[in-house]
Design an enzyme around this catalytic site. Sequence first.
Site, PDB file in Angstrom:
ATOM      1  N   LYS A  90       0.933  -1.142   0.065  1.00 23.33           N
ATOM      2  CA  LYS A  90       0.065  -0.096  -0.033  1.00 23.33           C
ATOM      3  C   LYS A  90       0.977   1.138  -0.022  1.00 23.33           C
ATOM      4  O   LYS A  90       1.927   1.304   0.798  1.00 23.33           O
ATOM      5  CB  LYS A  90      -0.674  -0.092   1.222  1.00 23.33           C
ATOM      6  N   LYS A 114       5.522   3.205   8.236  1.00 23.06           N
ATOM      7  CA  LYS A 114       4.557   4.299   8.559  1.00 23.06           C
ATOM      8  C   LYS A 114       3.237   3.453   8.587  1.00 23.06           C
ATOM      9  O   LYS A 114       2.469   3.448   9.336  1.00 23.06           O
ATOM     10  CB  LYS A 114       4.503   5.096   7.236  1.00 23.06           C
ATOM     11  N   LYS A 126       5.290   1.709  -3.226  1.00 16.53           N
ATOM     12  CA  LYS A 126       5.154   3.308  -3.514  1.00 16.53           C
ATOM     13  C   LYS A 126       5.364   2.976  -5.416  1.00 16.53           C
ATOM     14  O   LYS A 126       6.085   1.987  -5.737  1.00 16.53           O
ATOM     15  CB  LYS A 126       6.365   4.096  -3.013  1.00 16.53           C
ATOM     16  N   GLY A 165      -2.956   8.349  -4.062  1.00 20.27           N
ATOM     17  CA  GLY A 165      -2.476   9.362  -4.672  1.00 20.27           C
ATOM     18  C   GLY A 165      -1.232   9.694  -3.872  1.00 20.27           C
ATOM     19  O   GLY A 165      -0.701   9.160  -2.992  1.00 20.27           O
ATOM     20  N   ASP A 166      -0.393  10.871  -4.330  1.00 22.90           N
ATOM     21  CA  ASP A 166       0.778  11.536  -3.838  1.00 22.90           C
ATOM     22  C   ASP A 166       0.996  12.612  -4.659  1.00 22.90           C
ATOM     23  O   ASP A 166      -0.049  13.355  -5.492  1.00 22.90           O
ATOM     24  CB  ASP A 166       1.726  10.504  -3.797  1.00 22.90           C
ATOM     25  N   THR A 209      -4.679  13.207   5.481  1.00 20.35           N
ATOM     26  CA  THR A 209      -3.138  13.277   6.055  1.00 20.35           C
ATOM     27  C   THR A 209      -3.155  14.754   6.675  1.00 20.35           C
ATOM     28  O   THR A 209      -2.544  14.862   7.828  1.00 20.35           O
ATOM     29  CB  THR A 209      -2.307  13.553   4.586  1.00 20.35           C
ATOM     30  N   ASN A 240      -2.649  19.143  -1.364  1.00 16.47           N
ATOM     31  CA  ASN A 240      -3.653  18.188  -0.494  1.00 16.47           C
ATOM     32  C   ASN A 240      -3.103  18.335   0.947  1.00 16.47           C
ATOM     33  O   ASN A 240      -3.951  18.727   1.866  1.00 16.47           O
ATOM     34  CB  ASN A 240      -3.620  16.853  -0.935  1.00 16.47           C
ATOM     35  N   SER A 376      -6.717   5.514   3.937  1.00 15.10           N
ATOM     36  CA  SER A 376      -6.773   4.552   2.652  1.00 15.10           C
ATOM     37  C   SER A 376      -7.131   3.228   3.231  1.00 15.10           C
ATOM     38  O   SER A 376      -7.832   2.667   2.301  1.00 15.10           O
ATOM     39  CB  SER A 376      -5.533   4.641   2.071  1.00 15.10           C
TER      40      SER A 376
HETATM   41  P1  NDP Z   1       0.348  18.023  -3.895  1.00 14.37           P
HETATM   42  O1  NDP Z   1       0.979  17.486  -5.219  1.00 14.37           O
HETATM   43  O2  NDP Z   1      -1.049  17.784  -3.809  1.00 14.37           O
HETATM   44  O3  NDP Z   1       1.042  19.156  -3.338  1.00 14.37           O
HETATM   45  C1  NDP Z   1       2.402  19.419  -3.162  1.00 14.37           C
HETATM   46  C2  NDP Z   1       2.598  20.767  -2.834  1.00 14.37           C
HETATM   47  O4  NDP Z   1       4.189  21.044  -2.541  1.00 14.37           O
HETATM   48  C3  NDP Z   1       2.640  21.695  -3.942  1.00 14.37           C
HETATM   49  O5  NDP Z   1       2.077  22.912  -3.413  1.00 14.37           O
HETATM   50  C4  NDP Z   1       3.738  21.814  -4.650  1.00 14.37           C
HETATM   51  O6  NDP Z   1       4.011  22.959  -5.334  1.00 14.37           O
HETATM   52  C5  NDP Z   1       4.886  21.740  -3.477  1.00 14.37           C
HETATM   53  N1  NDP Z   1       5.952  21.131  -4.084  1.00 14.37           N
HETATM   54  C6  NDP Z   1       6.076  19.970  -4.671  1.00 14.37           C
HETATM   55  N2  NDP Z   1       7.343  19.211  -5.325  1.00 14.37           N
HETATM   56  C7  NDP Z   1       8.223  20.441  -4.725  1.00 14.37           C
HETATM   57  C8  NDP Z   1       9.550  20.945  -4.950  1.00 14.37           C
HETATM   58  N3  NDP Z   1      10.338  19.972  -5.408  1.00 14.37           N
HETATM   59  N4  NDP Z   1       9.861  22.189  -4.228  1.00 14.37           N
HETATM   60  C9  NDP Z   1       8.955  22.924  -3.819  1.00 14.37           C
HETATM   61  N5  NDP Z   1       7.768  22.734  -3.576  1.00 14.37           N
HETATM   62  C10 NDP Z   1       7.182  21.659  -4.105  1.00 14.37           C
HETATM   63  O7  NDP Z   1       1.035  16.686  -2.947  1.00 14.37           O
HETATM   64  P2  NDP Z   1       0.416  16.452  -1.599  1.00 14.37           P
HETATM   65  O8  NDP Z   1       0.133  17.459  -0.720  1.00 14.37           O
HETATM   66  O9  NDP Z   1      -0.491  15.065  -1.717  1.00 14.37           O
HETATM   67  O10 NDP Z   1       1.717  15.766  -0.934  1.00 14.37           O
HETATM   68  C11 NDP Z   1       2.775  16.607  -0.321  1.00 14.37           C
HETATM   69  C12 NDP Z   1       3.812  15.676   0.716  1.00 14.37           C
HETATM   70  O11 NDP Z   1       3.018  14.848   1.548  1.00 14.37           O
HETATM   71  C13 NDP Z   1       4.415  14.567  -0.231  1.00 14.37           C
HETATM   72  O12 NDP Z   1       5.685  14.425   0.635  1.00 14.37           O
HETATM   73  C14 NDP Z   1       3.933  13.288  -0.101  1.00 14.37           C
HETATM   74  O13 NDP Z   1       4.443  12.261  -0.338  1.00 14.37           O
HETATM   75  C15 NDP Z   1       3.360  13.676   1.368  1.00 14.37           C
HETATM   76  N6  NDP Z   1       2.336  12.801   1.752  1.00 14.37           N
HETATM   77  C16 NDP Z   1       0.948  12.789   1.057  1.00 14.37           C
HETATM   78  C17 NDP Z   1       0.015  12.014   1.298  1.00 14.37           C
HETATM   79  C18 NDP Z   1      -1.198  12.465   0.762  1.00 14.37           C
HETATM   80  O14 NDP Z   1      -2.483  11.712   1.338  1.00 14.37           O
HETATM   81  N7  NDP Z   1      -1.728  13.109  -0.227  1.00 14.37           N
HETATM   82  C19 NDP Z   1      -0.062  11.011   2.534  1.00 14.37           C
HETATM   83  C20 NDP Z   1       1.420  11.138   3.272  1.00 14.37           C
HETATM   84  C21 NDP Z   1       2.257  11.818   2.859  1.00 14.37           C
HETATM   85  P3  NDP Z   1       3.454  22.838  -6.782  1.00 14.37           P
HETATM   86  O15 NDP Z   1       2.028  22.975  -7.069  1.00 14.37           O
HETATM   87  O16 NDP Z   1       4.107  24.269  -7.430  1.00 14.37           O
HETATM   88  O17 NDP Z   1       4.293  21.779  -7.624  1.00 14.37           O
END
Ligand code: NDP
Length: 444
Positions: A90, A114, A126, A165-166, A209, A240, A376
């Site tokens: 997962k 996790k 992943k 998603g991610d 999250t 997200n 999830s």
């Molecule tokens: P999203 O794609 O919804 O948002 C990511 C955010 O981070 C955006 O604001 C994006 O900006 C910014 N970002 C991404 N890459 C970079 C970078 N290289 N430098 C600067 N800013 C960056 O992703 P999520 O919110 O889903 O995920 C965010 C983090 O949380 C990740 O590490 C993910 O693995 C982790 N996570 C997510 C979960 C989930 O349920 N969604 C669960 C557990 C962990 P821009 O729009 O400009 O790209």
Amino acid sequence: MNYVDEVLAKVRTKNAAEPEFLQAVEEVLESIRPVVDANEELYRKEAILERITEPDRQLKFRVAWVDDNGQVQVNTGYRVQFNNAIGPYKGGLRLHPSVYLGIIKFLGFEQIFKNSLTGLPIGGGKGGSDFDPKGKSDREVMAFCQSFMTELSKYIGADMDVPAGDIGTGAREIGYMFGQYKRIRGTYEGVLTGKGLTFGGSLARTEATGYGLLYITEELFKSHGQDMKGKTCVVSGSGNVAIYAIQKAHQLGAKVVTCSDSTGWVYDPEGIDVALLQEVKEVKRARLTEYAAARPSAEYHEGRGVWQIKCDIALPCATQNELLIEDAKQLVANGVTAVCEGANMPTTLEATQYLQKNGVWFIPGKAANAGGVATSALEMSQNSERLSWTFEEVDSRLNGIMVNIYHNIDDAAKRYDMEGDYVAGANIAGFEKVAEAMLAQGVC
Ligand code: NDP
């Protein structure tokens, strides 16, 4: 040589071109030393550390699709099925140009521990691709997702491997992938989570999250006899995780004054307006300049910089290695109390150690952002039952899971005389359960 050092040396040699994976393995193995030392003979004989650092399998495939100009585009797809000792694989699918095997392996490895911490029966995996959904039309995103799933569908299933998603993979992408899976396999099953509410998605999954991050942060403050009310928070990201972390922080009486994206950041001393942020990011898929243009109290800055703003709580919610040693020093100088990771591995090892040495309460992502994968798993349960639970029921289970995670990691740290070291606590508590299951299942 000590067993941990021996395995670390092997992992470094074998995976030299994958720095993010090495960083994740080093962090975990360093902090489980006391458990490994106490069981060295058994673990060495059973090669537990060699087995847990080597994925069960890793898939890499071509994803060819046609863009709006009729041009064929080619991306690379990945799925790393890391460890299924305690349940089906997962973990999410990341769509971002920075994706390569090392990023997927680091995320899959973290996911093992996790998922174990959630207390639910899910293993670690992943996947993703170097495809960038930004700036693509809906039709192009669909063409990519269908091609990606055409190959991936051979290796996943509701009882085998359930992606989610991610970064870059939201409700739209999950919908297109689910449609293609159903079309190819002919079965209507819970093979993906984060689905739309009309086709098997769970209420509160979108929020999970970010909400979970705040539930564990609230428990951390409570356990130290403090309240989150009136605290100032600094958040990075505006995706997200960030959006729902900001929303829940406000509901709990704290004030979030920043957010960011990959081009810039916003400082809004009156508190981020979540409805406006959702309009800009979730509806228009636009840049933060649009938020600042619509909100007189907000300042927009190019580049990175949220960590220089004075705060009580810092919540990195964007991506890996976004909180560096200079940022940690600035946060400490500004009197930060807690750093809780919404993103996966957003804080470098050096910055983590600096924060911990300076008495900052630090909860690592594998515990603090586990609410997403936990919910999830609740979506999987609802799909198996063919029932849907109410928002309140899912949210209250999520809260219970996050409170439990906090106490599990706190207790594990105390058992090994490392009270307050939540990094060690999370790695130890996550590892113990998986190691026990692996030992019970024999050599595989
Ligand atoms: P999203 O794609 O919804 O948002 C990511 C955010 O981070 C955006 O604001 C994006 O900006 C910014 N970002 C991404 N890459 C970079 C970078 N290289 N430098 C600067 N800013 C960056 O992703 P999520 O919110 O889903 O995920 C965010 C983090 O949380 C990740 O590490 C993910 O693995 C982790 N996570 C997510 C979960 C989930 O349920 N969604 C669960 C557990 C962990 P821009 O729009 O400009 O790209």
